[in-house]
Design an enzyme around this catalytic site. Structure first.
Site, short mmCIF file in Angstrom:
data_model
loop_
_atom_site.label_atom_id
_atom_site.label_comp_id
_atom_site.label_asym_id
_atom_site.label_seq_id
_atom_site.Cartn_x
_atom_site.Cartn_y
_atom_site.Cartn_z
CE LYS A 67 -3.90 1.61 3.16
NZ LYS A 67 -4.64 0.98 3.98
CB SER A 70 -8.27 3.02 3.20
OG SER A 70 -7.15 2.50 4.12
CB SER A 116 -8.09 0.00 5.78
OG SER A 116 -8.77 1.11 5.86
N1 GLN Z 1 -13.04 2.91 6.87
C1 GLN Z 1 -12.36 3.49 7.91
C2 GLN Z 1 -12.04 4.78 8.22
O1 GLN Z 1 -12.52 5.49 7.04
C3 GLN Z 1 -11.14 2.73 8.24
C4 GLN Z 1 -10.01 3.25 7.56
C5 GLN Z 1 -8.82 2.23 7.98
O2 GLN Z 1 -8.77 1.22 8.68
N2 GLN Z 1 -7.47 2.80 7.56
O3 GLN Z 1 -11.74 5.47 8.83
#
Ligand code: GLN
Length: 494
Positions: free
Chosen positions: A79, A154, A178
């Site tokens: 990532k 994400s 994520s």
């Molecule tokens: N979807 C969650 C957020 O927007 C988790 C994001 C993540 O785990 N980086 O914060």
């Protein structure tokens, strides 16, 4: 079968037996990338030249009968929030669009040390804030099962890359879902390890009390092999756990006799897609057939999880992102004075969701509101942690759905932050409690899209999760090789 359709464990075996070379593996995956990346848009940066050098070096060393790590020569994608020395690391943000770190993240060092060719840096929601990868400042990534749908987020780029056979393994980060949510939406396996299990040195921080790095792969065995590489103590991350790293891959193959499994009522809610609920119950029945004991369990403070998370994570983000001021890092706008330089840089450099989080976080930490918001959320976090501690007195593993619905359409939730936040409602409480949590494929929905089941264990019990997942893989009818999504289902036919 093409090499790009094989699992990491299969590739590792063939490489060790010298039936194939690392360069052949590299070629197969890069051809696949050429074929599908124009449609999926997974990579922000490809690093094929250095990956080819790594593969060639692995082949040379293997020819000389040097003892190599089993994953040497097995490609991986990471990532774009892991620092890579000399390679752009953008966090999918305009703010870091041309940032080139002077050092490697701890996990990147480890991949390099054992000779895993890193094929590139994958797309993500800006600063890992989001659930669909639509918040990338650069482009959206599409779901290999249906190009009109999101891959989740994400870590959507990493999940789509594995699902589409562009890499056998990828790394993501999970602050509140994520890794697990995109793994579920793309039909693959993804693990959020115990908080502190993997060093975050060189991971660009979002919410430091929650951020954790983990593997995405086609199955549990592959995830366990990659976890063995990245886990372990690192003095450069003060939250790093000193515990020895077990041989996680040995867990696959152990029986489930007597393992106590709790079916989380809140994560098979009546509001969820009924087919997902049914799939989870079916998988639970399979666990029972294999000797596990299943009982329903409630985590009573789950309902407050989302609200607590969306105060704690933004509060931490607001302070972590304070460093992007146009002076020390990345993007810099012109300004007549220091205040206008700061505000123009931040106004232009951050996208809408990141700004929303910074504003929520700043508000909840400000004098007069701190007690009502941040402190209150921290108290809820303690209650949630206690729910888990209590549950783990009676259960070894807790299971439920990973997501309430399969992958949604691009744009479907883009204008409604709350709807977007609700898509990781099942992933938040594990993160707040710091416990390890694995998403595995749970078969296909009638729409043809993959569904996911989430398994959670007490801290440092990742091995148990792999053990249960391997049993399910053996006896369920969901195809393990789902990365051929693009060819198998016809939905995402190019
Ligand atoms: N979807 C969650 C957020 O927007 C988790 C994001 C993540 O785990 N980086 O914060």
């Amino acid at each position: 079968m093409e090499l790009y359709q094989k699992t990491a464990a299969e590739l590792s075996r063939l490489l060790q037996d010298k039936e194939i070379t690392a360069v052949e593996v590299f070629n197969s995956f890069t051809e696949r990338i050429d074929e599908v990346d124009p449609h999926l848009k997974v990579f922000i940066t490809c690093t094929l030249d250095s990956a080819l050098e790594t593969a060639a070096a692995v082949d040379r060393r293997r020819m000389e009968n040097e003892e190599l790590h089993p994953l040497a020569g097995v490609p991986v994608a990471i990532k774009d929030n892991f620092c890579t020395e000399g390679i752009k690391t953008t966090c999918a943000s305009k703010m870091l669009e041309s940032y080139i770190p002077p050092y490697d993240a701890a996990v990147v060092e480890k991949l390099k040390r054992i000779g895993m060719p890193i094929l590139g840096k994958t797309n993500m929601d800006e600063f890992a804030m989001g659930s669909s990868t639509e918040n990338s400042a650069f482009f959206v990534t599409r779901n290999p099962w249906d190009l009109e749908r999101v891959p989740g987020g994400s870590s959507g780029g990493s999940a789509a890359a594995v699902a589409a056979g562009m890499v056998p393994l990828a790394l993501g980060s999970d602050t509140g879902g994520s890794i697990r949510q995109p793994a579920a939406l793309c039909g693959i396996t993804g693990l959020r390890p115990t908080y502190g299990r993997v060093s975050r040195y060189g991971l660009i921080a979002f919410a430091s009390s929650l951020d954790q790095i983990g593997p995405l792969a086609l199955n549990a065995l592959d995830c366990s092999l990659l976890l063995e590489v990245i886990a372990g103590y690192d003095q450069r991350d003060s939250t790093s756990l000193p515990h020895e790293v077990p041989q996680y891959s040995a867990a696959a193959g152990r029986e489930l006799e007597g393992v106590r499994i709790g079916l989380i009522e809140e994560n098979i809610s009546a509001n969820f897609d009924p087919e997902i609920k049914f799939a989870v119950l079916k998988m639970a029945a399979l666990l029972e057939e294999n000797g596990a004991r299943i009982t329903e369990v409630s985590l009573p403070h789950t309902d407050y999880g989302l609200s607590a998370y969306y105060l704690i994570a933004p509060s931490e983000a607001a302070s972590n992102l304070g460093r992007y001021d146009g002076v020390r890092y990345g993007y810099s706008a012109d300004g007549d004075n220091i205040i206008s330089l700061f505000s123009r840089t931040r106004g232009q450099g951050f996208g809408a969701e990141v700004k929303r989080r910074i504003m929520i976080g700043t508000y909840s930490l400000s004098a007069g509101y701190y007690d009502a918001y941040y402190l209150q959320a921290m108290k809820v976090r303690t209650l949630i942690r206690r729910d888990y501690e209590k549950a783990f007195q009676n259960f070894d593993i807790l299971v439920g759905a990973t997501t309430p619905t399969p992958a949604f359409k691009l744009g479907e939730k883009a204008d409604d932050p709350l709807k977007m936040y609700l898509s990781d409602v099942c992933n938040i409480t594990d993160a707040l409690a710091g416990v390890p949590s694995l998403s595995i494929p749970a078969g296909l929905h009638s729409s043809g899209l993959p569904m996911g089941m989430q398994l959670t264990a007490a801290p440092l019990n990742e091995g148990l999760l792999f053990q249960a997942a391997a049993v399910l893989e053996k006896c369920s009818d969901s195809p393990p090789q789902q990365r051929t999504a693009l060819n198998l289902t016809g939905r995402g036919e190019l």
